[in-house]
Structures are given as C-alpha cells and as structure tokens.
Design a protein around this motif. Structure first.
Motif, PDB file in Angstrom:
ATOM      1  N   ASP A   1       0.830  -1.211   0.000  1.00 67.17           N
ATOM      2  CA  ASP A   1       0.000   0.000   0.000  1.00 67.17           C
ATOM      3  C   ASP A   1       0.863   1.259   0.000  1.00 67.17           C
ATOM      4  OD1 ASP A   1      -2.365  -1.394  -0.052  1.00 67.17           O
ATOM      5  OD2 ASP A   1      -2.677  -1.336   2.114  1.00 67.17           O
ATOM      6  N   LEU A   2       1.995   1.212   0.691  1.00 66.07           N
ATOM      7  CA  LEU A   2       2.897   2.361   0.727  1.00 66.07           C
ATOM      8  C   LEU A   2       3.541   2.589  -0.638  1.00 66.07           C
ATOM      9  CD1 LEU A   2       4.655   1.744   4.150  1.00 66.07           C
ATOM     10  CD2 LEU A   2       3.134   3.655   3.604  1.00 66.07           C
ATOM     11  N   ILE A   3       3.902   1.515  -1.321  1.00 69.96           N
ATOM     12  CA  ILE A   3       4.506   1.646  -2.648  1.00 69.96           C
ATOM     13  C   ILE A   3       3.505   2.226  -3.635  1.00 69.96           C
ATOM     14  CG2 ILE A   3       5.487   0.346  -4.588  1.00 69.96           C
ATOM     15  CD1 ILE A   3       6.641  -1.602  -2.498  1.00 69.96           C
ATOM     16  N   HIS A   4       2.245   1.833  -3.469  1.00 66.48           N
ATOM     17  CA  HIS A   4       1.198   2.374  -4.329  1.00 66.48           C
ATOM     18  C   HIS A   4       0.814   3.767  -3.816  1.00 66.48           C
ATOM     19  CE1 HIS A   4      -2.176   2.654  -6.996  1.00 66.48           C
ATOM     20  NE2 HIS A   4      -3.051   2.706  -6.000  1.00 66.48           N
ATOM     21  N   ASP A   5       1.690   4.691  -4.033  1.00 61.59           N
ATOM     22  CA  ASP A   5       1.521   6.055  -3.531  1.00 61.59           C
ATOM     23  C   ASP A   5       0.903   6.914  -4.627  1.00 61.59           C
ATOM     24  OD1 ASP A   5       1.658   8.150  -1.833  1.00 61.59           O
ATOM     25  OD2 ASP A   5       3.813   8.470  -2.016  1.00 61.59           O
ATOM     26  N   ASP A   6      -0.021   7.817  -4.274  1.00 59.52           N
ATOM     27  CA  ASP A   6      -0.582   8.707  -5.278  1.00 59.52           C
ATOM     28  C   ASP A   6       0.108  10.065  -5.230  1.00 59.52           C
ATOM     29  OD1 ASP A   6      -2.072  10.627  -3.476  1.00 59.52           O
ATOM     30  OD2 ASP A   6      -3.071   8.759  -2.920  1.00 59.52           O
ATOM     31  N   ASN A   7      -0.079  10.850  -6.257  1.00 60.13           N
ATOM     32  CA  ASN A   7       0.639  12.120  -6.396  1.00 60.13           C
ATOM     33  C   ASN A   7       0.340  13.088  -5.267  1.00 60.13           C
ATOM     34  OD1 ASN A   7       1.901  11.361  -8.770  1.00 60.13           O
ATOM     35  ND2 ASN A   7       0.205  12.051 -10.050  1.00 60.13           N
ATOM     36  N   ASN A   8      -0.894  13.131  -4.815  1.00 59.89           N
ATOM     37  CA  ASN A   8      -1.231  14.072  -3.742  1.00 59.89           C
ATOM     38  C   ASN A   8      -0.476  13.758  -2.465  1.00 59.89           C
ATOM     39  OD1 ASN A   8      -3.011  15.509  -5.306  1.00 59.89           O
ATOM     40  ND2 ASN A   8      -4.771  14.240  -4.745  1.00 59.89           N
ATOM     41  N   ASP A   9      -0.392  12.451  -2.126  1.00 62.30           N
ATOM     42  CA  ASP A   9       0.351  12.057  -0.935  1.00 62.30           C
ATOM     43  C   ASP A   9       1.820  12.350  -1.080  1.00 62.30           C
ATOM     44  OD1 ASP A   9      -1.543  11.188   0.861  1.00 62.30           O
ATOM     45  OD2 ASP A   9      -1.655   9.195  -0.006  1.00 62.30           O
ATOM     46  N   ALA A  10       2.359  12.137  -2.312  1.00 57.16           N
ATOM     47  CA  ALA A  10       3.786  12.373  -2.526  1.00 57.16           C
ATOM     48  C   ALA A  10       4.115  13.850  -2.355  1.00 57.16           C
ATOM     49  CB  ALA A  10       4.185  11.908  -3.928  1.00 57.16           C
ATOM     50  N   VAL A  11       3.253  14.720  -2.903  1.00 57.82           N
ATOM     51  CA  VAL A  11       3.491  16.158  -2.765  1.00 57.82           C
ATOM     52  C   VAL A  11       3.404  16.571  -1.312  1.00 57.82           C
ATOM     53  CG1 VAL A  11       2.533  18.423  -3.293  1.00 57.82           C
ATOM     54  CG2 VAL A  11       2.718  16.721  -5.093  1.00 57.82           C
ATOM     55  N   HIS A  12       2.389  16.041  -0.605  1.00 56.02           N
ATOM     56  CA  HIS A  12       2.224  16.386   0.810  1.00 56.02           C
ATOM     57  C   HIS A  12       3.416  15.930   1.630  1.00 56.02           C
ATOM     58  CE1 HIS A  12       0.372  17.118   4.654  1.00 56.02           C
ATOM     59  NE2 HIS A  12       0.540  15.852   4.989  1.00 56.02           N
ATOM     60  N   SER A  13       3.896  14.711   1.360  1.00 56.02           N
ATOM     61  CA  SER A  13       5.027  14.183   2.111  1.00 56.02           C
ATOM     62  C   SER A  13       6.270  15.019   1.898  1.00 56.02           C
ATOM     63  CB  SER A  13       5.308  12.738   1.679  1.00 56.02           C
ATOM     64  OG  SER A  13       4.217  11.914   2.004  1.00 56.02           O
ATOM     65  N   THR A  14       6.522  15.419   0.633  1.00 56.17           N
ATOM     66  CA  THR A  14       7.695  16.222   0.334  1.00 56.17           C
ATOM     67  C   THR A  14       7.611  17.565   1.048  1.00 56.17           C
ATOM     68  OG1 THR A  14       7.872  15.167  -1.826  1.00 56.17           O
ATOM     69  CG2 THR A  14       9.050  17.237  -1.537  1.00 56.17           C
ATOM     70  N   SER A  15       6.429  18.172   1.061  1.00 58.54           N
ATOM     71  CA  SER A  15       6.251  19.458   1.737  1.00 58.54           C
ATOM     72  C   SER A  15       6.471  19.321   3.235  1.00 58.54           C
ATOM     73  CB  SER A  15       4.836  19.990   1.464  1.00 58.54           C
ATOM     74  OG  SER A  15       4.633  20.163   0.086  1.00 58.54           O
ATOM     75  N   LEU A  16       5.991  18.222   3.796  1.00 52.16           N
ATOM     76  CA  LEU A  16       6.140  17.983   5.234  1.00 52.16           C
ATOM     77  C   LEU A  16       7.610  17.896   5.620  1.00 52.16           C
ATOM     78  CD1 LEU A  16       5.133  17.136   8.039  1.00 52.16           C
ATOM     79  CD2 LEU A  16       4.941  14.805   7.180  1.00 52.16           C
ATOM     80  N   ILE A  17       8.375  17.117   4.860  1.00 49.08           N
ATOM     81  CA  ILE A  17       9.788  16.950   5.165  1.00 49.08           C
ATOM     82  C   ILE A  17      10.535  18.261   4.994  1.00 49.08           C
ATOM     83  CG2 ILE A  17      11.906  15.762   4.447  1.00 49.08           C
ATOM     84  CD1 ILE A  17      10.004  13.454   3.589  1.00 49.08           C
ATOM     85  N   LYS A  18      10.205  19.009   3.932  1.00 45.92           N
ATOM     86  CA  LYS A  18      10.887  20.288   3.701  1.00 45.92           C
ATOM     87  C   LYS A  18      10.611  21.243   4.858  1.00 45.92           C
ATOM     88  CE  LYS A  18      11.436  24.034   0.380  1.00 45.92           C
ATOM     89  NZ  LYS A  18      11.364  25.081   1.376  1.00 45.92           N
ATOM     90  N   ALA A  19       9.354  21.291   5.305  1.00 41.15           N
ATOM     91  CA  ALA A  19       9.009  22.186   6.409  1.00 41.15           C
ATOM     92  C   ALA A  19       9.756  21.795   7.682  1.00 41.15           C
ATOM     93  CB  ALA A  19       7.494  22.139   6.659  1.00 41.15           C
ATOM     94  N   ALA A  20       9.816  20.482   7.956  1.00 40.92           N
ATOM     95  CA  ALA A  20      10.521  20.017   9.152  1.00 40.92           C
ATOM     96  C   ALA A  20      12.007  20.308   9.069  1.00 40.92           C
ATOM     97  CB  ALA A  20      10.290  18.513   9.322  1.00 40.92           C
ATOM     98  N   ASN A  21      12.593  20.088   7.903  1.00 41.56           N
ATOM     99  CA  ASN A  21      14.018  20.346   7.741  1.00 41.56           C
ATOM    100  C   ASN A  21      14.335  21.835   7.817  1.00 41.56           C
ATOM    101  OD1 ASN A  21      14.991  17.733   7.556  1.00 41.56           O
ATOM    102  ND2 ASN A  21      14.585  17.586   5.369  1.00 41.56           N
TER     103      ASN A  21
END
Length: 371
Positions: free
Chosen positions: A149-169
């Motif tokens: 299920d994690l590998i089957h990632d959709d674009n919205n989740d990928a964008v959100h995840s990238t934004s989350l990590i950038k904000a935390a970093n």
C-alpha cells in the motif's frame, strides 16, 4: 565535538551535547533532537541508542509526546525515530513503553501516509526480530499488505510528504549551524514501502506472494509490476530505493538453503554440521517448521519464481537499474542476474533484454580501473 565523538566510537565515554542537554520541550526543540538522534542511529546504531536513552533527557517521553501531538511534522519524526531504533537490538529494547502504550498503532492509523510509512518500517523490523512474530504468517501478510500500500503512492500524498519533510528540515536548518550536515531517512512513502518489502522478502512465503502476483486492493498493478515500473524510470539506479529494489529481486531468485550453503563457503564447519548442532536446541515444533520451510522453498519453487520474474520483464528492469547505480547497488543487480541465469529456460530472455551486454560493460569498466 568531533574529538569527543571519536573517543566514544573507540569505547570511551559518549560526547556531551548541548543539543540534548537542553530541558526545553517545545515542538521545534523536540524535532531538532529527533533529527539528530535519527542521524546518529543511521551513522552508528550504538550511538543512536545512547542518544535516545542517555543524551536526550526524557527522550522516550518526548517521543510519546510527539506521537500524541497530532501534529504531522512531529508524528513524522517520531515514527522515523522508532523505525531507526528498531534496526538495532539496543534500540528495540528502548521501545517497550511506546509499543505497550499503543504509540506504534496510533502512528499506523495516521491520515498522513508518510507518518504511517515510518511506523510500518518499525513494525517490519520488530516483527522479523521476534521469532514468534516471524513465524506468524498472518502478521507477515499484514506487513506485506502495508508495504505494498505504501509503494502504491498517489501524487497528492507524494506532494504532501515532500512538503512535510521540507518544512521540518527548514526548522532544523534555521536552528542549526550552517556547517551541520544531516542525514535523512527515505523521503517518500513509496521508498519506505520498498525498504519494508526488502526486509520482508527474506521470508519464503513473501517471496512466493510477490512472484505470483500479490497487489494492493487499490492498484491494478501487482507489486512486482510496480517494482519493474519504478526500475524503468530514467536514472532509477541513483534513487534511494534502487538498492532495495535490487535486493528484493535478488532475494526472490534464491532459496534459503542456497543462502545457508553460501554462508559456509571456506568455513571450517559445513552447513549440515551447523544445522545438526542447531537442531539439538530446537523443539519438535521448530524442527517441523524448518523442514516445512525447506519444502516450500525447493529448487523447483525457486525456478518457478525466476520464470515469473522473467515474464514480468525483471531482466530489463535490472539493466535499467544500472543507470546511475552505486557500487553496492550494482553488486545486488549482478547477483540477481547470476541467480536468475541458473534457470536455463529464461537465459534467452535475459540476453534479449540486455543482461549480457550490461555484464560485459561492467567487466570492461573493472578492467579499465585496474592499474
């Protein structure tokens, strides 16, 4: 302090750090300590364990606070700490209060896929480290479903995840020295799913499921087709998931019995002698389980899996993974090719899809580098 850290790595007292000794418990402070602890775990497991237990005052309590904060940024780093700690025996021993308190289950139920991915990684590592859980096929299948299920990632989740990590970093970067170099864990849920799957693929039952078409209920592609698709992306060998994908292919292409025999090459004791000694301390139930595992991972079963890999164009995928691959990843790719070539019926497919050409190219590059 680099000198103090060097002393600790050679067995002396660990370094003191103002980053840990602060009694502040603000969100930014917890995240900063979490990032440092994760980096230490990735650099050296013993150092990460010390940081979580001794260096970070009330570290476990703070991680629990991060879990219960319901703030995605904090929950993300909490899940990554747990995943990192689960990689070492000392780290796993520290996680008891979090696991018993239901913290891991809470992270797995998060609406944020990236938070769930770290927790899933921890579950896989804890499960495989536990003999009882490792023998529970239901638990193994649950972890497989979670990884897929994690590998089957959709674009919205990928964008959100990238934004989350950038904000935390950004929080960490703004509060740290510009000379500080940090190490980050896998940055998308798909990468984390591949990491979990690479752990699980050491299990015979999981190898069989992957080879014979296991897929997410929300995807039209099998997990094997998804791995091939990821491998065929441009410069796929340079991605964080390249080594994991190559190791999954390599695991599916070999039996546990073959791995055991390979491990005893050039050793004073043979594999058979070692197994006889091991059997002396096993219960009858454990002996029967080991025998059943051998029967379900026979050479015939391995051959069938390899044919499935060839039918899914894994040979071409391994060639694609060569593009930008590190030396370690290349080793796993070549190992996969060597194992697959044992099955005579698919050698023609391997040649057609470029495996022979890739191996010749690697051989020539090695000769050119030799003085």
């Amino acid at each position: 302090n680099e000198g103090e850290e060097e002393k600790y790595l050679h067995g002396d007292e660990p370094p003191s750090s103002s980053s840990f000794s602060s009694s502040s418990s603000s969100s930014e402070d917890r995240i900063r300590k979490a990032q440092l602890t994760i980096s230490l775990f990735l650099a050296k497991g013993e150092l990460g364990s010390w940081a979580l237990k001794e260096g970070w005052a009330d570290g476990i309590d703070d991680v629990q606070t991060m879990i219960e904060s319901n703030i995605d940024r904090e929950m993300f780093f909490a899940s990554e700490i747990i995943a990192a700690a689960a990689s070492t025996e000392d780290g796993r021993n520290l996680l008891g209060p979090i696991i018993e308190g239901g913290g891991l289950e809470y992270l797995l139920e998060s609406n944020d896929r990236n938070v769930r991915s770290g927790a899933a990684s921890a579950v896989a590592k804890l499960g495989l480290a536990s003999k009882e859980l490792a023998r529970n096929e239901g638990e193994m299948m649950g972890m497989l479903q979670l990884a897929v299920d994690l590998i089957h990632d959709d674009n919205n989740d990928a964008v959100h995840s990238t934004s989350l990590i950038k904000a935390a970093n950004d929080v960490i970067d703004n509060s740290s020295s510009s000379n500080t170099k940090t190490t980050t864990p896998p940055s998308t849920s798909a990468e984390r799913g591949i990491e979990v799957l690479s752990y699980l693929s050491s299990r015979t039952s999981i190898k069989e499921e992957i080879a014979h078409g296991f897929k997410s209920s929300s995807s039209s592609l099998t997990v094997l087709e998804q791995l091939v698709k990821l491998s065929n992306q441009p410069k796929s060998g340079s991605t964080m998931s390249a080594y994991g994908i190559a190791s999954i292919f390599a695991s599916i292409s070999v039996s546990i019995e073959t791995l055991r025999k390979e491990a005893f090459i050039d050793k004073e004791m043979t594999c058979e002698q070692y197994e006889e000694l091991q059997n002396l301390g096993k219960t009858q139930e454990e002996k029967e389980a080991a025998l059943q595992e051998k029967e379900t991972d026979s050479e015939e079963c391995v051959g069938a899996r390899i044919r499935k890999l060839a039918a899914a164009n894994v040979p071409r995928a391994t060639v694609s993974l060569m593009d930008g691959a590190s030396e370690k990843t290349q080793e796993q790719i070549v190992l996969t090719m060597r194992r697959m070539a044992i099955e005579a019926s698919i050698r023609g497919v391997m040649i057609q899809q470029g495996c022979l050409s890739s191996c010749i190219k690697i051989g020539k590059e090695g000769e050119a580098e030799t003085p």
